[in-house]
Design an enzyme around this catalytic site. Sequence first.
Site, PDB file in Angstrom:
ATOM      1  N   ALA A  43       1.045  -1.061   0.083  1.00  0.00           N
ATOM      2  CA  ALA A  43       0.165   0.259  -0.064  1.00  0.00           C
ATOM      3  C   ALA A  43       0.750   1.430   0.549  1.00  0.00           C
ATOM      4  O   ALA A  43       1.930   0.755   0.746  1.00  0.00           O
ATOM      5  CB  ALA A  43      -1.263   0.270   1.256  1.00  0.00           C
ATOM      6  N   GLY A  95       0.827  -4.484   1.290  1.00  0.00           N
ATOM      7  CA  GLY A  95      -0.913  -5.100   0.238  1.00  0.00           C
ATOM      8  C   GLY A  95      -0.297  -4.848  -1.235  1.00  0.00           C
ATOM      9  O   GLY A  95      -1.105  -6.191  -1.711  1.00  0.00           O
ATOM     10  N   GLU A 149      -0.806  -9.217  -0.604  1.00  0.00           N
ATOM     11  CA  GLU A 149      -2.067  -9.411  -0.098  1.00  0.00           C
ATOM     12  C   GLU A 149      -2.943  -9.088  -1.717  1.00  0.00           C
ATOM     13  O   GLU A 149      -4.262 -10.165  -1.822  1.00  0.00           O
ATOM     14  CB  GLU A 149      -2.725  -8.871   0.350  1.00  0.00           C
ATOM     15  CG  GLU A 149      -1.913  -8.265   1.774  1.00  0.00           C
ATOM     16  CD  GLU A 149      -1.775  -7.716   2.643  1.00  0.00           C
ATOM     17  OE1 GLU A 149      -2.269  -6.158   3.370  1.00  0.00           O
ATOM     18  OE2 GLU A 149      -3.102  -7.890   3.842  1.00  0.00           O
ATOM     19  N   GLU A 209       4.925  -5.727   6.850  1.00  0.00           N
ATOM     20  CA  GLU A 209       4.281  -4.163   7.870  1.00  0.00           C
ATOM     21  C   GLU A 209       4.894  -4.177   9.393  1.00  0.00           C
ATOM     22  O   GLU A 209       5.567  -3.068  10.244  1.00  0.00           O
ATOM     23  CB  GLU A 209       2.665  -5.094   7.452  1.00  0.00           C
ATOM     24  CG  GLU A 209       1.780  -4.460   6.540  1.00  0.00           C
ATOM     25  CD  GLU A 209       2.334  -5.910   6.131  1.00  0.00           C
ATOM     26  OE1 GLU A 209       2.721  -6.492   5.990  1.00  0.00           O
ATOM     27  OE2 GLU A 209       1.472  -5.426   4.554  1.00  0.00           O
TER      28      GLU A 209
HETATM   29  N1  CO8 Z   1       4.700   3.087  -0.616  1.00  0.00           N
HETATM   30  C1  CO8 Z   1       5.390   4.662  -1.408  1.00  0.00           C
HETATM   31  N2  CO8 Z   1       5.755   4.103  -1.683  1.00  0.00           N
HETATM   32  C2  CO8 Z   1       6.883   3.588  -2.131  1.00  0.00           C
HETATM   33  C3  CO8 Z   1       6.653   2.107  -1.594  1.00  0.00           C
HETATM   34  C4  CO8 Z   1       5.518   2.308  -1.171  1.00  0.00           C
HETATM   35  N3  CO8 Z   1       4.485   0.749  -0.238  1.00  0.00           N
HETATM   36  N4  CO8 Z   1       7.238   1.266  -1.902  1.00  0.00           N
HETATM   37  C5  CO8 Z   1       8.370   2.142  -2.703  1.00  0.00           C
HETATM   38  N5  CO8 Z   1       8.180   3.102  -2.791  1.00  0.00           N
HETATM   39  C6  CO8 Z   1       8.930   4.484  -3.490  1.00  0.00           C
HETATM   40  C7  CO8 Z   1      10.229   5.018  -2.727  1.00  0.00           C
HETATM   41  O1  CO8 Z   1       9.414   5.888  -1.771  1.00  0.00           O
HETATM   42  C8  CO8 Z   1      10.676   5.224  -3.755  1.00  0.00           C
HETATM   43  O2  CO8 Z   1      10.208   6.744  -4.115  1.00  0.00           O
HETATM   44  P1  CO8 Z   1      11.441   7.680  -4.570  1.00  0.00           P
HETATM   45  O3  CO8 Z   1      11.835   7.621  -5.777  1.00  0.00           O
HETATM   46  O4  CO8 Z   1      10.190   9.025  -5.181  1.00  0.00           O
HETATM   47  O5  CO8 Z   1      11.538   8.476  -3.227  1.00  0.00           O
HETATM   48  C9  CO8 Z   1      10.707   4.249  -4.717  1.00  0.00           C
HETATM   49  O6  CO8 Z   1       9.569   4.071  -4.495  1.00  0.00           O
HETATM   50  C10 CO8 Z   1      11.750   3.711  -5.442  1.00  0.00           C
HETATM   51  O7  CO8 Z   1      11.580   2.775  -4.195  1.00  0.00           O
HETATM   52  P2  CO8 Z   1      13.618   2.262  -3.750  1.00  0.00           P
HETATM   53  O8  CO8 Z   1      13.973   3.083  -3.264  1.00  0.00           O
HETATM   54  O9  CO8 Z   1      13.252   2.094  -2.174  1.00  0.00           O
HETATM   55  O10 CO8 Z   1      13.684   1.570  -4.164  1.00  0.00           O
HETATM   56  P3  CO8 Z   1      14.412   0.568  -3.726  1.00  0.00           P
HETATM   57  O11 CO8 Z   1      15.221  -0.791  -4.639  1.00  0.00           O
HETATM   58  O12 CO8 Z   1      16.038   0.578  -3.276  1.00  0.00           O
HETATM   59  O13 CO8 Z   1      13.765  -0.962  -2.880  1.00  0.00           O
HETATM   60  C11 CO8 Z   1      12.241  -1.710  -1.995  1.00  0.00           C
HETATM   61  C12 CO8 Z   1      12.415  -1.512  -3.037  1.00  0.00           C
HETATM   62  C13 CO8 Z   1      12.830  -2.927  -0.766  1.00  0.00           C
HETATM   63  C14 CO8 Z   1      10.541  -2.641  -2.148  1.00  0.00           C
HETATM   64  C15 CO8 Z   1      11.894  -0.397  -1.017  1.00  0.00           C
HETATM   65  O14 CO8 Z   1      11.095   0.435  -1.728  1.00  0.00           O
HETATM   66  C16 CO8 Z   1      10.309  -0.849   0.172  1.00  0.00           C
HETATM   67  O15 CO8 Z   1      11.040  -1.209   1.367  1.00  0.00           O
HETATM   68  N6  CO8 Z   1       9.325  -0.103   0.686  1.00  0.00           N
HETATM   69  C17 CO8 Z   1       8.540  -0.869   1.413  1.00  0.00           C
HETATM   70  C18 CO8 Z   1       7.598  -2.274   0.775  1.00  0.00           C
HETATM   71  C19 CO8 Z   1       6.635  -2.390   2.146  1.00  0.00           C
HETATM   72  O16 CO8 Z   1       7.371  -1.840   3.173  1.00  0.00           O
HETATM   73  N7  CO8 Z   1       5.486  -2.502   1.752  1.00  0.00           N
HETATM   74  C20 CO8 Z   1       4.483  -2.836   2.657  1.00  0.00           C
HETATM   75  C21 CO8 Z   1       3.401  -1.320   2.970  1.00  0.00           C
HETATM   76  S1  CO8 Z   1       2.044  -1.718   4.273  1.00  0.00           S
HETATM   77  C22 CO8 Z   1       1.605  -2.330   3.534  1.00  0.00           C
HETATM   78  O17 CO8 Z   1       1.408  -2.818   2.230  1.00  0.00           O
HETATM   79  C23 CO8 Z   1      -0.448  -2.351   4.276  1.00  0.00           C
HETATM   80  C24 CO8 Z   1      -1.148  -3.114   3.740  1.00  0.00           C
HETATM   81  C25 CO8 Z   1      -2.292  -2.821   4.151  1.00  0.00           C
HETATM   82  C26 CO8 Z   1      -3.054  -1.243   4.282  1.00  0.00           C
HETATM   83  C27 CO8 Z   1      -4.455  -0.647   4.856  1.00  0.00           C
HETATM   84  C28 CO8 Z   1      -5.173   0.548   4.525  1.00  0.00           C
HETATM   85  C29 CO8 Z   1      -4.284   1.561   5.168  1.00  0.00           C
END
Ligand code: CO8
Length: 260
Positions: free
Chosen positions: A67, A112, A115, A135
């Site tokens: 998400a 998400g 999921e 998460e």
């Molecule tokens: N949300 C928003 N932006 C994101 C997300 C995300 N989940 N994942 C990546 N991005 C963005 C980064 O912020 C970055 O943006 P910018 O260039 O503007 O800084 C861009 O995508 C590229 O990402 P990275 O530079 O981090 O790329 P890397 O190759 O270094 O890393 C990863 C890739 C490992 C995937 C890393 O981006 C990461 O850890 N992302 C987050 C993963 C995460 O924690 N996902 C779970 C989110 S919580 C969730 O999904 C809960 C679902 C239920 C929600 C219920 C409703 C509220």
Amino acid sequence: MKLVTLTTEFKEHILHITLHRPKALNAINSLMMSELKEVMENYHRVWPGTRGILITGSGDKAFAAGADIREFVGLSPQEASELSRRGHETFQLIENAHLPVIAAVNGFALGGGCELAMACHIRIASEHAKFGQPEVNLGLIPGFDGTQRLPQLVGKAKALELLMTGDMIDAQEAHRIGLVNQVVEPGQEVSTAEKMLQKIIHKGPLSIKYTIRCVNANYNPIEDGTEMEISHFGHLMASEEGKEGISAFLEKRKPRFHKE
Ligand code: CO8
């Protein structure tokens, strides 16, 4: 249908839905969730003749990295629960679709994103796909039914391990534990999913619909899957589809389940 965060393509009876926010690794924001809901509620009308759905992510890096975390800032408990509820409703439309939905996982499927892939009936993963429910690293839990669907797919112990460690696993491990159906070379996931969908959509559509419904009933405490199977089996036997399938076998010909 005007869409901003998704692209769609309709070919050979298959609706391709691509999550399209490549700069944010296709993170699912509220607009994407609304658009996915709109597509799932209206595909029959907008793309008549849809027999299967394929969901993938744009680019070669991510299916969906979760998400959109940026949208979490400042949410009240009620707003967060509402976002979670909307995700549940949307993913239930996928899980309970009357036709097969396959995820072609081309990269990160986290939070998400994992999921969403789990809500699909089948998952085909590229060798470089990565899965996880991170998460807990954010002080959260999954909000789109991950705590429910992950144990269904991989069993309680492995699900708790993945949910509590937040560890990412590669496609081979995801395959080994039953999270994905098949692992293919990078770039082959969409064509493999298409091939599998083509096989499924040439079966009887009612038998596919009832198969999905009966299997899902097994995981729904308020439904009796056994009674449902008995009843649907009876209904299929007397249906045009059942009659055609049985006649075709006895006449040594291919069944014609679809009027082209
Ligand atoms: N949300 C928003 N932006 C994101 C997300 C995300 N989940 N994942 C990546 N991005 C963005 C980064 O912020 C970055 O943006 P910018 O260039 O503007 O800084 C861009 O995508 C590229 O990402 P990275 O530079 O981090 O790329 P890397 O190759 O270094 O890393 C990863 C890739 C490992 C995937 C890393 O981006 C990461 O850890 N992302 C987050 C993963 C995460 O924690 N996902 C779970 C989110 S919580 C969730 O999904 C809960 C679902 C239920 C929600 C219920 C409703 C509220």
